[in-house]
Design a protein around this motif. Structure first.
Motif, PDB file in Angstrom:
ATOM      1  N   UNK A 319      24.721  70.096   5.852  1.00 49.93           N
ATOM      2  CA  UNK A 319      24.832  68.829   6.572  1.00 49.93           C
ATOM      3  C   UNK A 319      24.834  67.668   5.585  1.00 49.93           C
ATOM      4  N   UNK A 320      25.325  66.544   6.071  1.00 47.19           N
ATOM      5  CA  UNK A 320      25.430  65.374   5.203  1.00 47.19           C
ATOM      6  C   UNK A 320      24.060  64.743   5.022  1.00 47.19           C
ATOM      7  N   UNK A 321      23.665  64.545   3.768  1.00 49.28           N
ATOM      8  CA  UNK A 321      22.398  63.889   3.477  1.00 49.28           C
ATOM      9  C   UNK A 321      22.666  62.792   2.453  1.00 49.28           C
ATOM     10  N   UNK A 322      22.521  61.544   2.900  1.00 40.63           N
ATOM     11  CA  UNK A 322      22.889  60.400   2.059  1.00 40.63           C
ATOM     12  C   UNK A 322      22.170  60.399   0.714  1.00 40.63           C
ATOM     13  N   UNK A 323      20.927  60.902   0.688  1.00 43.65           N
ATOM     14  CA  UNK A 323      20.152  60.942  -0.556  1.00 43.65           C
ATOM     15  C   UNK A 323      20.926  61.632  -1.681  1.00 43.65           C
ATOM     16  N   UNK A 324      21.691  62.672  -1.309  1.00 37.64           N
ATOM     17  CA  UNK A 324      22.356  63.465  -2.335  1.00 37.64           C
ATOM     18  C   UNK A 324      23.566  62.748  -2.945  1.00 37.64           C
ATOM     19  N   UNK A 325      24.129  61.777  -2.214  1.00 41.73           N
ATOM     20  CA  UNK A 325      25.332  61.108  -2.713  1.00 41.73           C
ATOM     21  C   UNK A 325      25.055  59.699  -3.204  1.00 41.73           C
ATOM     22  N   UNK A 326      23.818  59.276  -3.083  1.00 44.54           N
ATOM     23  CA  UNK A 326      23.462  57.892  -3.371  1.00 44.54           C
ATOM     24  C   UNK A 326      23.884  57.485  -4.781  1.00 44.54           C
ATOM     25  N   UNK A 327      23.889  58.457  -5.711  1.00 47.58           N
ATOM     26  CA  UNK A 327      24.180  58.123  -7.110  1.00 47.58           C
ATOM     27  C   UNK A 327      25.614  57.636  -7.295  1.00 47.58           C
ATOM     28  N   UNK A 328      26.548  58.175  -6.501  1.00 46.34           N
ATOM     29  CA  UNK A 328      27.942  57.741  -6.638  1.00 46.34           C
ATOM     30  C   UNK A 328      28.062  56.303  -6.155  1.00 46.34           C
ATOM     31  N   UNK A 329      27.546  56.107  -4.932  1.00 46.10           N
ATOM     32  CA  UNK A 329      27.576  54.791  -4.310  1.00 46.10           C
ATOM     33  C   UNK A 329      26.944  53.754  -5.231  1.00 46.10           C
ATOM     34  N   UNK A 330      25.820  54.149  -5.788  1.00 44.35           N
ATOM     35  CA  UNK A 330      25.045  53.204  -6.565  1.00 44.35           C
ATOM     36  C   UNK A 330      25.698  52.881  -7.907  1.00 44.35           C
ATOM     37  N   UNK A 331      26.272  53.915  -8.541  1.00 42.93           N
ATOM     38  CA  UNK A 331      26.924  53.670  -9.834  1.00 42.93           C
ATOM     39  C   UNK A 331      28.070  52.678  -9.676  1.00 42.93           C
ATOM     40  N   UNK A 332      28.864  52.851  -8.606  1.00 42.14           N
ATOM     41  CA  UNK A 332      29.977  51.918  -8.357  1.00 42.14           C
ATOM     42  C   UNK A 332      29.418  50.519  -8.146  1.00 42.14           C
ATOM     43  N   UNK A 333      28.379  50.458  -7.303  1.00 41.19           N
ATOM     44  CA  UNK A 333      27.757  49.176  -6.985  1.00 41.19           C
ATOM     45  C   UNK A 333      27.225  48.496  -8.235  1.00 41.19           C
ATOM     46  N   UNK A 334      26.667  49.307  -9.138  1.00 37.56           N
ATOM     47  CA  UNK A 334      26.052  48.749 -10.337  1.00 37.56           C
ATOM     48  C   UNK A 334      27.098  48.116 -11.231  1.00 37.56           C
ATOM     49  N   UNK A 335      28.257  48.774 -11.308  1.00 35.95           N
ATOM     50  CA  UNK A 335      29.312  48.235 -12.171  1.00 35.95           C
ATOM     51  C   UNK A 335      29.899  46.968 -11.561  1.00 35.95           C
ATOM     52  N   UNK A 336      30.113  46.999 -10.224  1.00 36.37           N
ATOM     53  CA  UNK A 336      30.758  45.855  -9.575  1.00 36.37           C
ATOM     54  C   UNK A 336      29.769  44.757  -9.217  1.00 36.37           C
ATOM     55  N   UNK A 337      28.571  45.164  -8.789  1.00 37.30           N
ATOM     56  CA  UNK A 337      27.649  44.210  -8.188  1.00 37.30           C
ATOM     57  C   UNK A 337      27.012  43.247  -9.156  1.00 37.30           C
ATOM     58  N   UNK A 338      27.102  43.565 -10.458  1.00 37.06           N
ATOM     59  CA  UNK A 338      26.430  42.717 -11.431  1.00 37.06           C
ATOM     60  C   UNK A 338      26.981  41.301 -11.430  1.00 37.06           C
ATOM     61  N   UNK A 339      28.261  41.179 -11.101  1.00 38.80           N
ATOM     62  CA  UNK A 339      28.861  39.844 -11.118  1.00 38.80           C
ATOM     63  C   UNK A 339      28.778  39.135  -9.772  1.00 38.80           C
ATOM     64  N   UNK A 340      28.601  39.909  -8.705  1.00 42.65           N
ATOM     65  CA  UNK A 340      28.532  39.288  -7.376  1.00 42.65           C
ATOM     66  C   UNK A 340      27.182  39.648  -6.771  1.00 42.65           C
ATOM     67  N   UNK A 341      26.130  38.900  -7.145  1.00 36.86           N
ATOM     68  CA  UNK A 341      24.772  39.266  -6.761  1.00 36.86           C
ATOM     69  C   UNK A 341      24.597  39.508  -5.268  1.00 36.86           C
ATOM     70  N   UNK A 342      25.196  38.643  -4.447  1.00 33.64           N
ATOM     71  CA  UNK A 342      24.907  38.719  -3.016  1.00 33.64           C
ATOM     72  C   UNK A 342      25.367  40.056  -2.438  1.00 33.64           C
ATOM     73  N   UNK A 343      26.492  40.577  -2.977  1.00 36.45           N
ATOM     74  CA  UNK A 343      27.009  41.861  -2.492  1.00 36.45           C
ATOM     75  C   UNK A 343      26.013  42.970  -2.807  1.00 36.45           C
ATOM     76  N   UNK A 344      25.526  42.985  -4.070  1.00 44.37           N
ATOM     77  CA  UNK A 344      24.555  43.994  -4.484  1.00 44.37           C
ATOM     78  C   UNK A 344      23.332  43.980  -3.590  1.00 44.37           C
TER      79      UNK A 344
END
Lengths: 428, 185
Positions: A319-344
């Motif tokens: 079954x789908x468990x978000x905890x297991x995929x969080x690293x992908x989501x977060x890595x993308x966010x970390x690269x993009x979100x640094x410049x747009x604080x509100x999005x992060x």
């Protein structure tokens, strides 16, 4: 635990739950099993005894006896070490019990340390502590395999952690990375794998299941140099690795308290995300490409991906468990979100909320009150964090608290009711 | 693996375990026997080590040397060439990154370079002197009291030097070993 069951037997016979015959069979079974297993308590006390004596010797020698001349002191440096070696040699040659091997090994471990310490003392050898501990580890590590000793393996992990801590966080060595820590841990892993294969569910294995993630969590920060902004990403990726390891059926089918990886991973992810859910966090500088931290992050990311692919190929991902995929989501966010604080900020808050809901769902599905309330706690923590840094009106904040509080009552009540109806249906 | 093999491996390990401290001893003994003794003026303070016991930390008066070169890094290994001054205490002659071919020298760590005085600040590695736990603090006090005497600094460390390596043999206050000095106080 077994004695508790045996004590219950007369009561069960009296109330006609089981026959006398069955009772005596059960009693017989447990008694015969007890005779076959070596006394674990004895081994534990043996190790504890050697540990205390060893530490005591180190302290006594640290008094630095002025009255003895250099030769007497030198003899004292070697005497405990040789005694320890004789004990270990004796237990190997005479094929003594596990208790003997563990206890003599532990004693030898400490006498190695005391001997180097005393020589340093006699000749005023300036010590940096990490180099001293490293020598100690190198001289004692082979004992893990020669004696098949869990105690020495645990001591080595503890000392390796101490070494990396001293080396990586120490004032004089702040800009150095304790790479040798990885080598030491890699050398201990075969022993751990042996335990996992042959003593999967025993208590000693679960100690290692906790010790490994604990040690790595403490040490990872020592691998952070200048680009400390990436430290958060590294830790999140590490906790994700732990979580994904903990979700492998080998660990996941065990009792939760024996699965240190899962608990470490889950708590770690939630705490990291809560820290990052604050508005101020995302006002960071630029992204670093060519740094040690970037490479470690990449290695951890690939490790996560590798575990997930392995689990997927074995068809363990049911079954789908978000905890297991969080690293992908977060890595993308970390690269993009640094410049747009509100999005992060907004996305991290959403992620934490969804994780809370996911946990509540897992708890409800498994009928596990602990997991259910852990999910509710995640959401509570999120609300509490927002209490401090938003400009929301007091009415809305108040309503949020009331809402979460009601959620606690309601979900627990629902589950209790469901459990009762299950018991009723079983009775019928 | 057979017991015999395990035992042989253990004997090898035991020998290594014995060799490391023994090698440390031989190395220091050879410096003490064949090395040349220098007196370094010093100032003791009192910290402690969890495994090795109490020691006094020695702040040396000699910690700067005039150099021509400007390019120094922190914690870099530097060879400090030393000689005796007119009063019989060690003084630094020069510093270099390469091992000097003649004269006595000590391997030290560079701290920083000061452009205004064109001096290099360095630290000697022999800065820990182990003492019986009750005496370490008293030694610091004894040094402070002895400072009030007429002589400017009468505490020095006796260090044996051979091929850049050094062994701190003893610390003296007014030419009396510090442990004896503390006892007599």
């Amino acid at each position: 635990m077994n004695s508790k069951l045996i004590k219950e037997l007369p009561d069960l016979v009296e109330n006609d739950v089981i026959s006398k015959e069955v009772a005596s069979k059960i009693e017989h079974y447990y008694l015969s099993r007890q005779q076959n297993t070596p006394n674990k308590l004895f081994a534990i006390f043996g190790v504890l005894g050697s540990l205390l004596v060893g530490l005591g010797i180190i302290l006594i020698l640290a008094h630095n006896w002025d009255n003895f001349d250099r030769i007497t002191k030198t003899i004292f440096a070697f005497l405990p070490l040789i005694i320890g070696q004789l004990f270990v040699a004796f237990s190997i040659l005479k094929k003594k019990s596990v208790t003997w091997k563990e206890a003599s090994g532990t004693f030898l471990f400490f006498t190695i340390g005391s001997s180097i310490a005393l020589v340093s003392q006699i000749y005023n050898i300036p010590g940096n502590l990490s180099a001293y501990v490293l020598t100690w580890i190198v001289l004692s590590l082979p004992l893990i395999y020669l004696l098949k000793s869990n105690a020495i393996a645990i001591l080595n992990i503890v000392f390796a952690t101490f070494y990396a801590f001293e080396f990586g966080y120490g004032y004089y060595t702040i800009d150095q990375t304790p790479w040798l820590y990885l080598v030491i841990m890699a050398l201990i892993i075969p022993h751990y794998i042996h335990l996992l294969k042959h003593h999967k569910t025993s208590n000693i294995t679960s100690i290692f299941n906790w010790l490994f993630p604990l040690s790595i969590t403490i040490v990872l920060g020592a691998f952070v140099q200048d680009a400390s902004e990436l430290g958060f990403l590294m830790y999140l990726l590490l906790f994700s690795v732990f979580y994904n390891i903990g979700k492998i059926p080998f660990f996941n089918t065990q009792k939760l308290r024996k699965n240190g990886y899962l608990i470490f991973g889950s708590l770690g992810i939630v705490i990291m995300l809560l820290t990052m859910s604050f508005d101020g966090f995302w006002y960071l500088e630029e992204f670093f490409l060519n740094t040690q931290e970037t490479y470690i992050s990449i290695v951890l990311f690939v490790a996560n991906l590798g575990i997930l692919l392995f689990v997927y190929s074995r068809k363990w991902l049911k079954e789908f468990n978000l905890f297991q995929y969080i690293f992908i989501l977060f890595s993308i966010l970390y690269i993009l979100g640094l410049n747009i604080p509100i999005v992060g900020t907004i996305i991290v808050n959403c992620i934490v909320f969804v994780l809370g809901v996911t946990t509540i769902k897992i708890g409800a599905d498994k009928f596990h009150f602990g997991i259910l309330n852990y999910g509710l706690l995640i959401i509570t923590a999120l609300v509490v964090c927002r209490f401090f840094d938003t400009n929301m009106s007091f009415v809305i904040r108040g309503l949020l608290f009331v809402g979460v509080g009601l959620g606690f009552f309601f979900t627990n009540y629902m589950m209790l009711k469901k459990q009762k109806s299950n018991v009723e249906s079983l009775k019928n | 693996m057979k017991t015999k093999h395990i035992f042989i491996l253990f004997v090898l390990l035991a020998l290594v375990q014995l060799c490391i401290p023994a090698q440390m001893i031989f190395n220091r003994e050879s410096i003490l026997k064949q090395g040349i003794a220098y007196k370094f003026k010093t100032e003791p303070v009192d910290p402690s080590d969890p495994f090795k016991g109490k020691y006094i930390y020695l702040n040396y008066d000699l910690r700067n040397v005039e150099v021509g070169d400007k390019d120094w890094h922190r914690k870099q290994d530097v060879y400090i060439s030393i000689a005796n001054d007119s009063l019989g205490f060690a003084k630094a002659v020069t510093a270099s990154l390469e091992k000097p071919e003649s004269g006595d020298f000590v391997l030290a760590k560079a701290d920083w370079y000061s452009e205004s005085t064109s001096e290099l600040r360095f630290s000697f590695p022999f800065n820990e002197f182990y003492m019986e736990e009750s005496k370490a603090y008293d030694a610091e006090v004894a040094h402070r009291d002895a400072q009030r005497d007429s002589l400017p600094n009468n505490t020095y460390a006796l260090v044996y030097i051979k091929d850049g390596e050094a062994v701190l043999e003893n610390v003296f206050i007014n030419d009396i070993p510090i442990a004896t000095f503390v006892e007599n106080e």
